[in-house]
Design an enzyme around this catalytic site. Structure first.
Site, PDB file in Angstrom:
ATOM      1  N   HIS A  15      28.499 -22.881  17.538  1.00  0.00           N
ATOM      2  CA  HIS A  15      29.667 -22.608  16.712  1.00  0.00           C
ATOM      3  C   HIS A  15      29.331 -21.503  15.703  1.00  0.00           C
ATOM      4  O   HIS A  15      30.090 -21.251  14.770  1.00  0.00           O
ATOM      5  CB  HIS A  15      30.120 -23.877  15.979  1.00  0.00           C
ATOM      6  CG  HIS A  15      30.787 -24.877  16.880  1.00  0.00           C
ATOM      7  ND1 HIS A  15      30.136 -25.479  17.940  1.00  0.00           N
ATOM      8  CD2 HIS A  15      32.052 -25.379  16.880  1.00  0.00           C
ATOM      9  CE1 HIS A  15      30.969 -26.311  18.549  1.00  0.00           C
ATOM     10  NE2 HIS A  15      32.129 -26.266  17.937  1.00  0.00           N
ATOM     11  N   GLY A  18      27.154 -15.521  14.574  1.00  0.00           N
ATOM     12  CA  GLY A  18      25.999 -14.643  14.594  1.00  0.00           C
ATOM     13  C   GLY A  18      25.121 -14.892  15.805  1.00  0.00           C
ATOM     14  O   GLY A  18      24.629 -13.953  16.440  1.00  0.00           O
ATOM     15  N   ASP A  75      17.440 -24.451  21.374  1.00  0.00           N
ATOM     16  CA  ASP A  75      16.975 -25.288  20.279  1.00  0.00           C
ATOM     17  C   ASP A  75      15.632 -24.734  19.846  1.00  0.00           C
ATOM     18  O   ASP A  75      14.807 -24.364  20.694  1.00  0.00           O
ATOM     19  CB  ASP A  75      16.845 -26.755  20.702  1.00  0.00           C
ATOM     20  CG  ASP A  75      16.870 -27.683  19.493  1.00  0.00           C
ATOM     21  OD1 ASP A  75      17.839 -27.606  18.710  1.00  0.00           O
ATOM     22  OD2 ASP A  75      15.924 -28.475  19.309  1.00  0.00           O
ATOM     23  N   SER A  76      15.441 -24.621  18.552  1.00  0.00           N
ATOM     24  CA  SER A  76      14.225 -23.974  18.070  1.00  0.00           C
ATOM     25  C   SER A  76      13.779 -24.593  16.761  1.00  0.00           C
ATOM     26  O   SER A  76      14.541 -25.289  16.091  1.00  0.00           O
ATOM     27  CB  SER A  76      14.453 -22.469  17.897  1.00  0.00           C
ATOM     28  OG  SER A  76      15.530 -22.228  16.999  1.00  0.00           O
ATOM     29  N   PHE A 166      15.303 -15.415   8.047  1.00  0.00           N
ATOM     30  CA  PHE A 166      16.054 -16.600   7.648  1.00  0.00           C
ATOM     31  C   PHE A 166      15.196 -17.818   7.948  1.00  0.00           C
ATOM     32  O   PHE A 166      14.138 -17.720   8.580  1.00  0.00           O
ATOM     33  CB  PHE A 166      17.404 -16.686   8.364  1.00  0.00           C
ATOM     34  CG  PHE A 166      17.287 -16.681   9.866  1.00  0.00           C
ATOM     35  CD1 PHE A 166      17.147 -17.865  10.587  1.00  0.00           C
ATOM     36  CD2 PHE A 166      17.315 -15.489  10.578  1.00  0.00           C
ATOM     37  CE1 PHE A 166      17.034 -17.857  11.963  1.00  0.00           C
ATOM     38  CE2 PHE A 166      17.205 -15.473  11.962  1.00  0.00           C
ATOM     39  CZ  PHE A 166      17.065 -16.657  12.654  1.00  0.00           C
ATOM     40  N   TYR A 168      12.476 -20.398   7.935  1.00  0.00           N
ATOM     41  CA  TYR A 168      11.092 -20.402   7.466  1.00  0.00           C
ATOM     42  C   TYR A 168      10.416 -19.038   7.633  1.00  0.00           C
ATOM     43  O   TYR A 168       9.197 -18.917   7.412  1.00  0.00           O
ATOM     44  CB  TYR A 168      10.280 -21.456   8.247  1.00  0.00           C
ATOM     45  CG  TYR A 168      10.712 -22.892   8.015  1.00  0.00           C
ATOM     46  CD1 TYR A 168      10.021 -23.731   7.145  1.00  0.00           C
ATOM     47  CD2 TYR A 168      11.804 -23.435   8.698  1.00  0.00           C
ATOM     48  CE1 TYR A 168      10.396 -25.049   6.961  1.00  0.00           C
ATOM     49  CE2 TYR A 168      12.202 -24.750   8.519  1.00  0.00           C
ATOM     50  CZ  TYR A 168      11.490 -25.553   7.647  1.00  0.00           C
ATOM     51  OH  TYR A 168      11.870 -26.855   7.457  1.00  0.00           O
ATOM     52  N   ASP A 169      11.164 -18.012   7.998  1.00  0.00           N
ATOM     53  CA  ASP A 169      10.580 -16.690   8.246  1.00  0.00           C
ATOM     54  C   ASP A 169       9.729 -16.162   7.082  1.00  0.00           C
ATOM     55  O   ASP A 169       8.699 -15.519   7.316  1.00  0.00           O
ATOM     56  CB  ASP A 169      11.669 -15.672   8.567  1.00  0.00           C
ATOM     57  CG  ASP A 169      12.196 -15.807   9.980  1.00  0.00           C
ATOM     58  OD1 ASP A 169      11.703 -16.677  10.730  1.00  0.00           O
ATOM     59  OD2 ASP A 169      13.118 -15.044  10.351  1.00  0.00           O
ATOM     60  N   LYS A 189      10.583  -7.848  14.678  1.00  0.00           N
ATOM     61  CA  LYS A 189      10.513  -9.310  14.764  1.00  0.00           C
ATOM     62  C   LYS A 189      11.060  -9.782  16.113  1.00  0.00           C
ATOM     63  O   LYS A 189      10.444 -10.615  16.789  1.00  0.00           O
ATOM     64  CB  LYS A 189      11.301  -9.960  13.633  1.00  0.00           C
ATOM     65  CG  LYS A 189      11.356 -11.482  13.755  1.00  0.00           C
ATOM     66  CD  LYS A 189      12.499 -12.099  12.964  1.00  0.00           C
ATOM     67  CE  LYS A 189      12.760 -13.515  13.439  1.00  0.00           C
ATOM     68  NZ  LYS A 189      13.894 -14.146  12.754  1.00  0.00           N
ATOM     69  N   ARG A 195      12.084 -16.557  20.352  1.00  0.00           N
ATOM     70  CA  ARG A 195      13.331 -16.391  21.107  1.00  0.00           C
ATOM     71  C   ARG A 195      13.194 -15.258  22.127  1.00  0.00           C
ATOM     72  O   ARG A 195      13.677 -15.358  23.257  1.00  0.00           O
ATOM     73  CB  ARG A 195      14.495 -16.125  20.146  1.00  0.00           C
ATOM     74  CG  ARG A 195      15.845 -16.017  20.845  1.00  0.00           C
ATOM     75  CD  ARG A 195      17.010 -16.081  19.893  1.00  0.00           C
ATOM     76  NE  ARG A 195      17.291 -17.462  19.501  1.00  0.00           N
ATOM     77  CZ  ARG A 195      17.129 -17.943  18.259  1.00  0.00           C
ATOM     78  NH1 ARG A 195      16.706 -17.154  17.297  1.00  0.00           N
ATOM     79  NH2 ARG A 195      17.400 -19.194  17.981  1.00  0.00           N
TER      80      ARG A 195
END
Length: 209
Positions: A15, A18, A75-76, A166, A168-169, A189, A195
């Site tokens: 949903h 981005g 899922d990450s 964004f 824990y980056d 990145k 990903r």
């Protein structure tokens, strides 16, 4: 050999506009028309799995069954070796504010602080090895599915550094680099992220000539 995606509509089980835009751009060269589960009015299923694979499959299967179209879900999260793999599948949950912590919503600085606090409590010599995981699951309406797993290894730093990431980056330093994910340019990145690793495996399997 896994089942292959053909040209046409693919539901992205999210949903988040981005995330839809990011995934659609990655898959655009392969003739896929990506639409979000949100735009179809599909509900978000409870993520009751205890692994990234289970949660990705829950989301992909729910979207495929409800839409009658193939669906892709991801899922990450972050796993810390010294914390027995936590926060893991609860990565986002650690950022959720409790009623006594302010307005509902996600506070990633608080989440990073929880991880750091637990590491410091273990002593100054505690290893700070960690990794980001990303699982991509494709499901078809008949129940067939395929899964791709990506990973980016690194170490944790403190205090947080950088403003371009964004989650824990800002505390994640990828292996072989000095900068955190949040200090790297987005293109750099994305080239080395968990990903990117998962999508490289998906593309090699699904779209290889």
């Amino acid at each position: 050999m896994s089942r292959k995606l053909g040209p046409g509509k693919l539901v992205i089980a999210t949903h988040n506009a981005g995330k839809l835009k990011e995934i659609a751009k990655l898959l655009e060269p392969h003739g896929l028309d990506c639409i979000s589960a949100g735009s179809l009015g599909l509900p978000e299923p409870p993520e009751t799995g205890t692994t990234f694979v289970e949660n990705a499959l829950i989301k992909a299967r729910a979207a495929a069954e409800a839409s009658g179209l193939p669906a892709l879900a991801d899922d990450s999260g972050l796993s810390v070796a010294a914390l027995d793999g936590r926060p893991g599948v609860y990565t986002a949950d650690w950022a959720e504010r409790q009623f006594f912590e302010g307005e509902p919503g996600r506070d990633w600085y608080m989440a990073m602080g929880k991880v750091e606090g637990l590491l410091q409590a273990k002593g100054p010599d505690t290893p700070r090895d960690c990794w980001f995981s990303c699982v991509l699951a494709i499901s078809w309406p008949d129940g067939e599915h395929v899964v791709y797993e990506g990973r980016a290894d690194g170490t944790l730093t403190w205090p947080p550094r950088g403003t371009m990431g964004f989650g824990y980056d800002p505390v994640f330093v990828p292996q072989g680099r000095q900068q955190t994910f949040a200090e790297l340019e987005p293109e750099e990145k994305h080239a080395i992220s968990h990903r990117a690793d998962a999508f490289a495996k998906l593309k090699a399997d699904q779209f290889a000539a």
